[in-house]
Design a protein around this motif. Structure first.
Motif, PDB file in Angstrom:
ATOM      1  N   UNK A 147      -1.466  11.068  -4.943  1.00  0.00           N
ATOM      2  CA  UNK A 147      -0.732   9.841  -4.858  1.00  0.00           C
ATOM      3  C   UNK A 147      -1.072   8.980  -3.629  1.00  0.00           C
ATOM      4  N   UNK A 148      -1.001   7.743  -3.408  1.00  0.00           N
ATOM      5  CA  UNK A 148      -1.193   7.153  -2.157  1.00  0.00           C
ATOM      6  C   UNK A 148      -2.669   7.172  -1.299  1.00  0.00           C
ATOM      7  N   UNK A 149      -2.671   6.719  -0.242  1.00  0.00           N
ATOM      8  CA  UNK A 149      -3.772   6.724   0.825  1.00  0.00           C
ATOM      9  C   UNK A 149      -3.274   7.363   2.181  1.00  0.00           C
ATOM     10  N   UNK A 150      -4.183   7.447   3.079  1.00  0.00           N
ATOM     11  CA  UNK A 150      -3.589   8.030   4.430  1.00  0.00           C
ATOM     12  C   UNK A 150      -3.331   6.724   5.031  1.00  0.00           C
ATOM     13  N   UNK A 151      -2.677   6.793   6.382  1.00  0.00           N
ATOM     14  CA  UNK A 151      -2.631   5.744   7.058  1.00  0.00           C
ATOM     15  C   UNK A 151      -3.703   5.050   7.578  1.00  0.00           C
ATOM     16  N   UNK A 152      -4.692   5.979   7.987  1.00  0.00           N
ATOM     17  CA  UNK A 152      -6.029   5.624   8.487  1.00  0.00           C
ATOM     18  C   UNK A 152      -6.498   4.666   7.426  1.00  0.00           C
ATOM     19  N   UNK A 153      -6.587   5.086   6.245  1.00  0.00           N
ATOM     20  CA  UNK A 153      -7.226   4.025   5.169  1.00  0.00           C
ATOM     21  C   UNK A 153      -6.392   2.721   5.067  1.00  0.00           C
ATOM     22  N   UNK A 154      -5.161   2.897   4.905  1.00  0.00           N
ATOM     23  CA  UNK A 154      -4.274   1.914   4.727  1.00  0.00           C
ATOM     24  C   UNK A 154      -4.448   0.812   5.889  1.00  0.00           C
ATOM     25  N   UNK A 155      -4.831   1.175   7.065  1.00  0.00           N
ATOM     26  CA  UNK A 155      -5.048   0.415   8.119  1.00  0.00           C
ATOM     27  C   UNK A 155      -6.306  -0.484   7.920  1.00  0.00           C
ATOM     28  N   UNK A 206       0.797  -1.000   0.084  1.00  0.00           N
ATOM     29  CA  UNK A 206       0.029  -0.285   0.150  1.00  0.00           C
ATOM     30  C   UNK A 206       0.883   1.322   0.014  1.00  0.00           C
ATOM     31  N   UNK A 207       0.570   2.082  -1.005  1.00  0.00           N
ATOM     32  CA  UNK A 207       1.393   3.388  -0.795  1.00  0.00           C
ATOM     33  C   UNK A 207       0.960   4.467   0.097  1.00  0.00           C
ATOM     34  N   UNK A 208       1.669   4.763   0.953  1.00  0.00           N
ATOM     35  CA  UNK A 208       1.221   5.641   2.185  1.00  0.00           C
ATOM     36  C   UNK A 208       1.444   7.095   1.588  1.00  0.00           C
ATOM     37  N   UNK A 209       0.411   7.841   1.949  1.00  0.00           N
ATOM     38  CA  UNK A 209       0.709   9.342   1.764  1.00  0.00           C
ATOM     39  C   UNK A 209       0.963   9.761   3.177  1.00  0.00           C
ATOM     40  N   UNK A 210       2.367  10.095   3.542  1.00  0.00           N
ATOM     41  CA  UNK A 210       2.488  10.737   4.943  1.00  0.00           C
ATOM     42  C   UNK A 210       1.913  12.059   5.203  1.00  0.00           C
ATOM     43  N   UNK A 233       6.330   4.107   0.159  1.00  0.00           N
ATOM     44  CA  UNK A 233       6.344   5.981   0.301  1.00  0.00           C
ATOM     45  C   UNK A 233       7.138   6.593  -0.729  1.00  0.00           C
ATOM     46  N   UNK A 234       6.605   7.474  -1.258  1.00  0.00           N
ATOM     47  CA  UNK A 234       7.564   8.404  -2.172  1.00  0.00           C
ATOM     48  C   UNK A 234       6.762   9.516  -2.285  1.00  0.00           C
ATOM     49  N   UNK A 235       7.558  10.680  -1.759  1.00  0.00           N
ATOM     50  CA  UNK A 235       7.123  11.966  -1.202  1.00  0.00           C
ATOM     51  C   UNK A 235       7.362  13.138  -2.189  1.00  0.00           C
TER      52      UNK A 235
END
Length: 430
Positions: A179-187, A156-160, A206-208
């Motif tokens: 890009x990516x999803x929040x940690x809450x969604x990833x959880x 899962x790509x995290x958007x930090x 992760x890629x910022x």
């Protein structure tokens, strides 16, 4: 990890006053090939790979080159020869990577808009991992993997929500980015992962952003990913891979840009992921190839306007888009010639757009028609972003290696440029 066992090879990274690159005289090269053209130092690329590999020693790590930075087959073959894999974002990049000999098990598939056909092609090829960016994509991946009776490995790509400090158009880690999803969604994905029949969700990504020149954004992003990894493990989930992305900046403006050393960058990774026993994946693109490349161009004429003096060159925005797209700086210097008084120019190309500008109010030694100029650090996002705008053929690309050179893409002919076009003769009723 495939480490090079020999000493780091020689490299001649181009400098603003260089008349040669990787042992090849650039004036001679420009007498053999029509300008403009792109040239790349094979040894400079090998050196960058070796530096990063040396910094990673002792870690279970795989470098996957971001193909979008420079997708020429010869460049990808150099990567493969050094044990580097591929980070792809399209079916075309998958095809190129496989064609260059990069094994599918060293390919990761990133990107926010993977189509069903592209996912199916990547699954059939056996890519190692999918970096998933939405729940819809995760379910699609599971459905397609089921139809192929195969198991897909996914991260899962995290958007930090970290500010990378780069240009807003190459920033990818803020909450407002696509890009990516929040940690809450990833959880929530991991909580329901048991419902996926043909996807093993066992990785984080992760890629910022890109062209990052400070360590703090990496440190902050990786800290958030590491905290989430430890939380997932405590909850009973297995994490076999953490993809730390890319983003390492390079020197576009000498005396101004101060890139991060590979060792310092890897030290941040080691600190953040201490205790992680899985595979660490890195996705450098620009860092490996940007400073290895130059764009060679000739002055067409000097034009004195009412308020500005223009240096009109034969390269254009369709050959190097970064200055027009990002207001990006590239050092530009005459390749040779006697000392001359400094003159201030706007350096522009022949495309019919005001945005076809490489530099504004740039001081150079006085130039005249026919002078050869070097545009530095164009090995990344130069040729790979090229287009046929204004019906201009795509440029030749040349690889230089210890005094030798080889054309790795010939200049496009007009016939090749229109090869896919045809008169409207085969009409059909919809």
């Amino acid at each position: 990890m495939n480490l090079m066992t020999n000493a780091a090879p020689r490299a001649e990274v181009p400098t603003p006053d260089a008349a040669s690159l990787d042992g090849v005289d650039l004036e001679y090269l420009a007498s053999r090939l029509p300008t403009p053209f792109h040239a790349y130092s094979a040894n400079a690329i090998r050196q960058r790979i070796a530096m990063l590999q040396a910094a990673l020693q002792g870690l279970d790590a795989q470098i996957c080159f971001a193909v979008k930075a420079n997708s020429n087959l010869a460049i990808l073959q150099l990567m493969n020869e050094a044990g580097v894999g591929a980070d792809i974002v399209s079916g075309g990049e998958l095809w190129r990577s496989l064609r260059a000999g990069i094994p599918a098990d060293r390919i990761v598939f990133s990107g926010v808009g993977k189509s069903g056909d592209e996912i199916a092609e990547a699954l059939a090829a056996g890519v190692s991992r999918f970096n998933v960016e939405s729940h819809h994509e995760l379910l699609m991946l599971d459905r397609i993997a089921s139809s192929q009776r195969t198991l897909a490995h996914a991260a899962v790509r995290i958007n930090p929500d970290v500010e990378a400090g780069a240009h807003e158009k190459i920033s990818t880690g803020k909450a407002e980015n696509k890009f990516g999803v929040s940690i809450a969604e990833a959880r929530s994905w991991f909580s329901s992962a048991a419902g996926l029949s043909h996807v093993r969700l066992d990785g984080l990504h992760v890629h910022i952003g890109s062209q990052i020149l400070e360590l703090e954004p990496f440190r902050l992003a990786l800290a958030r990913v590491a905290e989430f990894w430890r939380e997932l493990v405590r909850d009973g989930h297995t994490i076999n891979s953490i993809d730390v992305g890319g983003g390492l900046g390079v020197c576009y403006r000498r005396g101004h840009d101060r890139p991060i050393e590979a060792g310092a960058y890897v030290a941040v990774i080691r600190e953040a992921l201490a205790g992680f026993e899985g595979r660490i994946v890195l996705e450098p693109g620009r860092y490996l190839v940007a400073e290895a490349g130059v764009l060679m161009t000739r002055v067409i004429r000097v034009k004195q306007g009412e308020q500005r003096r223009f240096l009109v060159v034969d390269a254009a925005m369709n050959d190097l888009l970064r200055p027009s797209l990002y207001d990006a700086w590239h050092d530009i210097v005459p390749v040779s010639g006697p000392p001359r008084a400094a003159v201030t120019y706007d350096i522009v190309g022949p495309v019919c757009e005001t945005g076809d500008t490489f530099a504004v109010a740039r001081e150079l030694p006085a130039c005249k028609a026919g002078d050869l100029l070097l545009v530095a650090a164009t090995g990344a996002y130069g040729a790979s972003m090229g287009s046929n705008y204004n019906s201009r053929p795509l440029l030749a690309e040349v690889l230089l290696d210890d005094g030798r050179y080889a054309v790795i893409r010939r200049r496009q002919s007009f016939e090749e440029m229109i090869a896919g076009e045809q008169p409207a003769g085969n009409w059909q009723t919809a």
